[in-house]
Design a protein around this motif. Structure first.
Motif, PDB file in Angstrom:
ATOM      1  N   ILE A  28      -1.455   3.585  13.283  1.00 57.29           N
ATOM      2  CA  ILE A  28      -0.633   3.716  12.074  1.00 57.29           C
ATOM      3  C   ILE A  28      -0.210   5.175  11.932  1.00 57.29           C
ATOM      4  N   PHE A  29       1.079   5.371  11.652  1.00 56.15           N
ATOM      5  CA  PHE A  29       1.595   6.705  11.359  1.00 56.15           C
ATOM      6  C   PHE A  29       1.634   6.861   9.838  1.00 56.15           C
ATOM      7  N   TYR A  30       0.993   7.895   9.331  1.00 52.31           N
ATOM      8  CA  TYR A  30       0.956   8.202   7.899  1.00 52.31           C
ATOM      9  C   TYR A  30       1.764   9.470   7.654  1.00 52.31           C
ATOM     10  N   PHE A  31       2.646   9.425   6.664  1.00 51.08           N
ATOM     11  CA  PHE A  31       3.432  10.587   6.264  1.00 51.08           C
ATOM     12  C   PHE A  31       3.254  10.738   4.753  1.00 51.08           C
ATOM     13  N   THR A  32       2.392  11.659   4.352  1.00 51.00           N
ATOM     14  CA  THR A  32       2.082  11.835   2.933  1.00 51.00           C
ATOM     15  C   THR A  32       2.723  13.113   2.423  1.00 51.00           C
ATOM     16  N   PHE A  33       3.504  12.975   1.370  1.00 54.68           N
ATOM     17  CA  PHE A  33       4.185  14.102   0.742  1.00 54.68           C
ATOM     18  C   PHE A  33       3.274  14.613  -0.377  1.00 54.68           C
ATOM     19  N   VAL A  34       2.726  15.801  -0.196  1.00 52.04           N
ATOM     20  CA  VAL A  34       1.707  16.329  -1.100  1.00 52.04           C
ATOM     21  C   VAL A  34       2.271  17.485  -1.917  1.00 52.04           C
ATOM     22  N   MET A  35       1.938  17.458  -3.190  1.00 49.12           N
ATOM     23  CA  MET A  35       2.300  18.544  -4.094  1.00 49.12           C
ATOM     24  C   MET A  35       1.021  19.292  -4.451  1.00 49.12           C
ATOM     25  N   CYS A  63       9.825   6.026  -1.398  1.00 43.92           N
ATOM     26  CA  CYS A  63      10.323   6.616  -2.643  1.00 43.92           C
ATOM     27  C   CYS A  63       9.200   6.550  -3.668  1.00 43.92           C
ATOM     28  N   GLY A  64       8.948   7.632  -4.368  1.00 46.04           N
ATOM     29  CA  GLY A  64       7.903   7.626  -5.388  1.00 46.04           C
ATOM     30  C   GLY A  64       7.595   9.036  -5.844  1.00 46.04           C
ATOM     31  N   VAL A  65       6.393   9.216  -6.360  1.00 45.41           N
ATOM     32  CA  VAL A  65       5.947  10.542  -6.779  1.00 45.41           C
ATOM     33  C   VAL A  65       5.141  11.159  -5.651  1.00 45.41           C
ATOM     34  N   PRO A  66       5.136  12.491  -5.563  1.00 43.82           N
ATOM     35  CA  PRO A  66       4.301  13.117  -4.543  1.00 43.82           C
ATOM     36  C   PRO A  66       2.822  12.915  -4.859  1.00 43.82           C
ATOM     37  N   CYS A  67       2.022  12.978  -3.841  1.00 38.54           N
ATOM     38  CA  CYS A  67       0.569  12.851  -3.970  1.00 38.54           C
ATOM     39  C   CYS A  67      -0.004  14.204  -4.407  1.00 38.54           C
ATOM     40  N   SER A  68      -0.954  14.195  -5.309  1.00 40.16           N
ATOM     41  CA  SER A  68      -1.601  15.431  -5.741  1.00 40.16           C
ATOM     42  C   SER A  68      -2.568  15.925  -4.663  1.00 40.16           C
ATOM     43  N   ILE A  69      -2.631  17.219  -4.506  1.00 39.36           N
ATOM     44  CA  ILE A  69      -3.588  17.828  -3.570  1.00 39.36           C
ATOM     45  C   ILE A  69      -5.020  17.527  -3.997  1.00 39.36           C
ATOM     46  N   GLU A  71      -6.260  14.627  -4.639  1.00 37.32           N
ATOM     47  CA  GLU A  71      -6.736  13.356  -4.075  1.00 37.32           C
ATOM     48  C   GLU A  71      -7.641  13.627  -2.873  1.00 37.32           C
ATOM     49  N   ASP A  72      -8.626  12.751  -2.658  1.00 36.15           N
ATOM     50  CA  ASP A  72      -9.441  12.939  -1.465  1.00 36.15           C
ATOM     51  C   ASP A  72      -8.629  12.544  -0.230  1.00 36.15           C
ATOM     52  N   LYS A  73      -9.000  13.120   0.898  1.00 35.22           N
ATOM     53  CA  LYS A  73      -8.195  13.005   2.121  1.00 35.22           C
ATOM     54  C   LYS A  73      -8.005  11.561   2.568  1.00 35.22           C
ATOM     55  N   GLU A  74      -9.024  10.740   2.468  1.00 31.77           N
ATOM     56  CA  GLU A  74      -8.921   9.345   2.911  1.00 31.77           C
ATOM     57  C   GLU A  74      -7.958   8.557   2.023  1.00 31.77           C
ATOM     58  N   THR A  75      -8.011   8.786   0.723  1.00 33.73           N
ATOM     59  CA  THR A  75      -7.094   8.124  -0.206  1.00 33.73           C
ATOM     60  C   THR A  75      -5.674   8.644  -0.023  1.00 33.73           C
ATOM     61  N   MET A  76      -5.552   9.951   0.182  1.00 30.21           N
ATOM     62  CA  MET A  76      -4.252  10.613   0.278  1.00 30.21           C
ATOM     63  C   MET A  76      -3.351   9.978   1.339  1.00 30.21           C
ATOM     64  N   LYS A  77      -3.919   9.638   2.482  1.00 33.49           N
ATOM     65  CA  LYS A  77      -3.072   9.123   3.561  1.00 33.49           C
ATOM     66  C   LYS A  77      -2.431   7.782   3.219  1.00 33.49           C
ATOM     67  N   HIS A  78      -2.988   7.068   2.242  1.00 36.92           N
ATOM     68  CA  HIS A  78      -2.448   5.768   1.839  1.00 36.92           C
ATOM     69  C   HIS A  78      -1.435   5.879   0.692  1.00 36.92           C
ATOM     70  N   LEU A  79      -1.135   7.095   0.250  1.00 42.79           N
ATOM     71  CA  LEU A  79      -0.240   7.302  -0.896  1.00 42.79           C
ATOM     72  C   LEU A  79       1.105   7.865  -0.464  1.00 42.79           C
ATOM     73  N   GLY A  80       1.632   7.335   0.618  1.00 44.91           N
ATOM     74  CA  GLY A  80       2.920   7.779   1.116  1.00 44.91           C
ATOM     75  C   GLY A  80       3.490   6.739   2.059  1.00 44.91           C
ATOM     76  N   LEU A  81       4.258   7.198   3.015  1.00 40.58           N
ATOM     77  CA  LEU A  81       4.894   6.316   3.988  1.00 40.58           C
ATOM     78  C   LEU A  81       3.911   5.986   5.110  1.00 40.58           C
TER      79      LEU A  81
END
Length: 108
Positions: A28-35, A63-69, A71-81
């Motif tokens: 799986i390719f994860y692309f997480t946009f983090v703010m 399309c959505g809101v950016p992920c907050s920095i 968030e824990d790393k494991e959760t973060m990868k699921h909050l984007g493309l």
């Protein structure tokens, strides 16, 4: 399946720091946009993120809101493309293993 990550790049918009965290893990390719701000501050922005290639008509978009920095790393990868390797293979088909990321950031 080989796991991969790419060089981290940061961007500034509206005096706020953003970054895209690309990761390939278990096919799986994860692309997480983090703010680099709180979840409350992230909710004030809207982002669009697209993975594509100049040599392919195939693209995938989030399309959505950016992920907050925060968030824990494991959760973060699921909050984007998230794109399965079969989808990315369609992008790679005419471009070798190259892909492009395009994004936009808007304040709500």
């Amino acid at each position: 399946q080989k796991n991969s990550s790419w060089k981290l790049r940061t961007y500034v918009f509206d005096d706020v720091l953003f970054s895209i965290f690309p990761l390939k893990q278990n096919g799986i390719f994860y692309f997480t946009f983090v703010m680099f701000s709180s979840g409350t501050e992230c909710s004030k922005y809207k982002i669009e993120l697209m993975v594509h290639s100049r040599n392919s008509d195939v693209s995938f978009k989030y399309c959505g809101v950016p992920c907050s920095i925060d968030e824990d790393k494991e959760t973060m990868k699921h909050l984007g493309l998230m794109v399965d390797s079969r989808g990315m293979d369609q992008i790679f088909e005419n471009s070798g293993m190259d892909f492009d990321l395009s994004f936009s950031i808007k304040k709500r």
